[in-house]
Write a protein that holds these residues in place. Structure first.
Motif, PDB file in Angstrom:
ATOM      1  N   GLU A 347       0.841  -1.202   0.000  1.00  0.00           N
ATOM      2  CA  GLU A 347       0.000   0.000   0.000  1.00  0.00           C
ATOM      3  C   GLU A 347       0.871   1.245   0.000  1.00  0.00           C
ATOM      4  O   GLU A 347       1.871   1.321   0.730  1.00  0.00           O
ATOM      5  N   GLN A 348       0.476   2.209  -0.817  1.00  0.00           N
ATOM      6  CA  GLN A 348       1.226   3.449  -0.973  1.00  0.00           C
ATOM      7  C   GLN A 348       0.364   4.649  -0.644  1.00  0.00           C
ATOM      8  O   GLN A 348      -0.774   4.759  -1.097  1.00  0.00           O
ATOM      9  N   ILE A 349       0.899   5.547   0.169  1.00  0.00           N
ATOM     10  CA  ILE A 349       0.377   6.895   0.340  1.00  0.00           C
ATOM     11  C   ILE A 349       1.583   7.819   0.407  1.00  0.00           C
ATOM     12  O   ILE A 349       2.726   7.340   0.499  1.00  0.00           O
ATOM     13  N   PRO A 350       1.411   9.125   0.359  1.00  0.00           N
ATOM     14  CA  PRO A 350       2.566  10.018   0.465  1.00  0.00           C
ATOM     15  C   PRO A 350       3.351   9.742   1.746  1.00  0.00           C
ATOM     16  O   PRO A 350       2.767   9.576   2.819  1.00  0.00           O
ATOM     17  N   THR A 351       4.653   9.656   1.640  1.00  0.00           N
ATOM     18  CA  THR A 351       5.628   9.447   2.721  1.00  0.00           C
ATOM     19  C   THR A 351       5.678   8.017   3.234  1.00  0.00           C
ATOM     20  O   THR A 351       6.527   7.707   4.073  1.00  0.00           O
ATOM     21  N   LEU A 352       4.819   7.125   2.770  1.00  0.00           N
ATOM     22  CA  LEU A 352       4.794   5.775   3.333  1.00  0.00           C
ATOM     23  C   LEU A 352       4.432   4.729   2.290  1.00  0.00           C
ATOM     24  O   LEU A 352       3.456   4.891   1.550  1.00  0.00           O
ATOM     25  N   ILE A 353       5.234   3.670   2.249  1.00  0.00           N
ATOM     26  CA  ILE A 353       4.883   2.443   1.535  1.00  0.00           C
ATOM     27  C   ILE A 353       5.043   1.292   2.516  1.00  0.00           C
ATOM     28  O   ILE A 353       6.071   1.153   3.187  1.00  0.00           O
ATOM     29  N   LYS A 354       4.012   0.480   2.593  1.00  0.00           N
ATOM     30  CA  LYS A 354       4.010  -0.661   3.502  1.00  0.00           C
ATOM     31  C   LYS A 354       3.679  -1.907   2.688  1.00  0.00           C
ATOM     32  O   LYS A 354       2.731  -1.908   1.899  1.00  0.00           O
ATOM     33  N   TYR A 355       4.463  -2.981   2.870  1.00  0.00           N
ATOM     34  CA  TYR A 355       4.137  -4.224   2.177  1.00  0.00           C
ATOM     35  C   TYR A 355       4.513  -5.415   3.049  1.00  0.00           C
ATOM     36  O   TYR A 355       5.344  -5.322   3.958  1.00  0.00           O
ATOM     37  N   ALA A 356       3.878  -6.551   2.743  1.00  0.00           N
ATOM     38  CA  ALA A 356       4.110  -7.765   3.516  1.00  0.00           C
ATOM     39  C   ALA A 356       3.637  -8.972   2.734  1.00  0.00           C
ATOM     40  O   ALA A 356       2.811  -8.870   1.817  1.00  0.00           O
ATOM     41  N   ASP A 357       4.173 -10.130   3.118  1.00  0.00           N
ATOM     42  CA  ASP A 357       3.696 -11.405   2.586  1.00  0.00           C
ATOM     43  C   ASP A 357       2.416 -11.766   3.335  1.00  0.00           C
ATOM     44  O   ASP A 357       2.439 -12.025   4.537  1.00  0.00           O
ATOM     45  N   LEU A 358       1.296 -11.781   2.630  1.00  0.00           N
ATOM     46  CA  LEU A 358       0.008 -12.089   3.249  1.00  0.00           C
ATOM     47  C   LEU A 358      -0.569 -13.403   2.729  1.00  0.00           C
ATOM     48  O   LEU A 358      -1.780 -13.607   2.720  1.00  0.00           O
ATOM     49  N   THR A 359       0.322 -14.289   2.313  1.00  0.00           N
ATOM     50  CA  THR A 359      -0.130 -15.605   1.872  1.00  0.00           C
ATOM     51  C   THR A 359      -0.876 -16.336   2.979  1.00  0.00           C
ATOM     52  O   THR A 359      -1.812 -17.097   2.711  1.00  0.00           O
TER      53      THR A 359
END
Length: 533
Positions: A347-359
């Motif tokens: 997920e992207q918004i200004p100043t932040l990108i967050k990601y993870a393995d959600l398998t």
């Protein structure tokens, strides 16, 4: 509505338009020119660097088709430029119609805004061009950014039908691809679903685009570009050298976004937006690469979901904020346990990108839904979503918004391709209790997997704009399976849903005065399978 799977697969074969066009791009080394010629019925010859096929079949299927292939004998820069040149030439008329329908009056009565935008974009263009010039020989990232710009320059020249020098030419055509739309409170943009069938027998990936109806001049595209990781003939070819995707006239990217890639990845997103306007002050023209370029670069370079997320995270723009899902089909084996890193969510918004393995989520509940609401708590809170919950209630939550509840209730009914299509095209807003709202009348056609906001009464009363009457809804559906993706194919269903609701007809709509040049009047098409080899 049920569809026989064989009919779905064969439908495209019986609906071929006679308006096929083919063109080649050739290179004249003596004059250092790239030029277009009629296509020859032979394999790519030494002087042909790109060939293109185009068919305007919108009135038959709801889609146009474009396939572009480049020669491995040409340099990367020549391939990229020629690919754009071929596309611009073949789709010129459709681009012109789409432009008039969507952003032809873009700067009308907002000259000050457009002046500031032009200044910002030119500054950004200068920044990325400098980076490309300095680093493309040693940086795979900046080499691919440079190729995107060269492809865009070719697209612009193909559109204007010019023959120009094949030397590197960075044109600020990027200034012509940004649109500005009125902010609609709660406006959704796309529904997505990743579904594991019983006993892990198959894996379906699907997305509905939600957009304004004026945007429905669509193209299914396949690009096969023999590009290298860096600007060296000894460099390895990119994993994502071939991509099939839904798109729009004049767009190098999907825009929906929905891609089936030769790397074994399928990438898609739904927009999550950003309600925290204070974050926008952090967006600097000389520090970012726009989202559409970053998505192309990640699609080309990545060979895994985590690698895609890492590449996409560089130079975050914060200007088009989405929840991306990267599915690595290489890790899926029918009837075997799901492997880690099969599903990466970013997920992207200004100043932040967050990601993870959600398998693991996919293992536990057999599906992953996406519907314009952030999943990660940090993104949800920073984007201002919690404030919207406080103001408007459950509709803005992650787990109680109507589409979340509909997906949770109905995903177990998916057992095959027809039932998946049925769910992704679902809208029965007058009879489904999950479509109800504190409205007059007490329901909204926005509250469905495939929205039809045009059906909401224009004299109705709604707590926020998205639930009301507007020319907006689900404008397509795409779906791939483990078998289809092996040949980079997917099922495409053009136009708004019409199973349990009336079909959309421009001439009978109170939006008929809106520009829709080149559109079919009545949208009652059937699903097709992308026909590219």
């Amino acid at each position: 509505m049920r569809f026989d799977a064989l009919i779905i697969l064969l439908f495209i074969c019986s609906h071929r338009c006679l308006c096929e066009q083919r063109v080649d791009a050739k290179f004249d080394s003596e004059r250092n020119l790239v030029y277009l010629t009629d296509h020859q019925q032979t394999a790519l010859s030494q002087d042909v660097i790109a060939t293109g096929f185009y068919e305007n079949s919108i009135n038959e299927t709801g889609w146009s088709l474009l396939e572009v292939t480049t020669s491995p004998n040409a340099s990367d820069s020549l391939q990229a430029y020629a690919a754009g040149l071929v596309e611009g030439s073949l789709t010129r008329e459709l681009i012109e119609m789409h432009w008039q329908n969507t952003i032809g009056n873009y700067c009308h009565n907002q000259q000050d805004y457009c002046y500031k935008l032009d200044k910002f974009l030119k500054r950004n263009f200068k920044f990325i061009s400098k980076k490309v010039d300095e680093q493309r020989t040693r940086s795979a990232y900046w080499h691919q950014v440079g190729l995107v710009l060269e492809q865009l320059a070719g697209l612009e020249d193909g559109l204007s039908q010019q023959t120009i020098s094949a030397a590197q030419k960075y044109l600020p055509a990027i200034l012509n691809v940004t649109s500005r739309v009125k902010k609609v409170t709660g406006a959704g943009s796309c529904s997505g679903l990743i579904k594991v069938l019983a006993n892990n027998s198959d894996l379906f990936v699907s997305q509905d685009t939600w957009n304004d109806y004026q945007s429905m001049l669509r193209i299914l595209k396949k690009f096969k570009l023999h590009l290298h990781r860096i600007a060296s003939p000894n460099s390895k070819l990119i994993p994502g050298n071939t991509a099939s995707f839904s798109s729009y006239p004049g767009s190098l990217q999907s825009g929906d976004d929905f891609y089936v890639l030769s790397s074994g990845l399928v990438t898609l997103e739904t927009t999550i937006g950003n309600g925290n306007r204070s974050l926008y002050k952090n967006i600097k023209a000389d520090r970012i690469v726009f989202e559409w370029i970053r998505s192309i670069v990640a699609n080309r370079l990545a060979n895994s979901g985590k690698e895609w997320a890492e590449i996409f995270s560089e130079y975050n723009s914060g200007t088009y904020n989405n929840q991306w899902m990267i599915v690595d089909y290489k890790l899926f084996k029918p009837n075997e346990p799901l492997k880690d890193n099969l599903l990466i969510v970013l997920e992207q918004i200004p100043t932040l990108i967050k990601y993870a393995d959600l398998t693991e989520v996919l293992r536990q509940q057999t599906y992953w839904p996406s519907y314009n609401t952030p999943y990660f708590e940090e993104v949800f809170n920073l984007s201002g979503s919690q404030e919207m919950v406080k103001k408007y209630g459950d509709w803005f939550t992650y787990d109680k918004t109507p589409r979340a509840l509909i997906f949770k209730r109905d995903q177990a009914n998916v057992t095959d391709v027809p039932s998946m299509i049925k769910l992704m095209r679902y809208n029965n807003y007058k009879h489904d209790p999950l479509s109800r709202c504190d409205c007059v009348p007490p329901y909204s056609a926005e509250n469905a997997i495939a929205a039809r906001s045009d059906l909401n009464p224009k004299d109705g009363k709604y707590p926020f704009e998205a639930l009301g009457h507007r020319p907006h809804g689900a404008t397509d559906m795409k779906l791939t399976t483990n078998q289809l993706r092996k040949s980079l194919k997917f099922i495409a269903f053009g136009g708004p849903p019409y199973d349990d609701v009336p079909a959309f007809v421009w001439s009978k709509s109170d939006f008929n005065s809106l520009s829709h040049i080149g559109h079919p009047d009545k949208w009652t098409f059937k699903p097709i399978v992308t026909p590219f080899d």
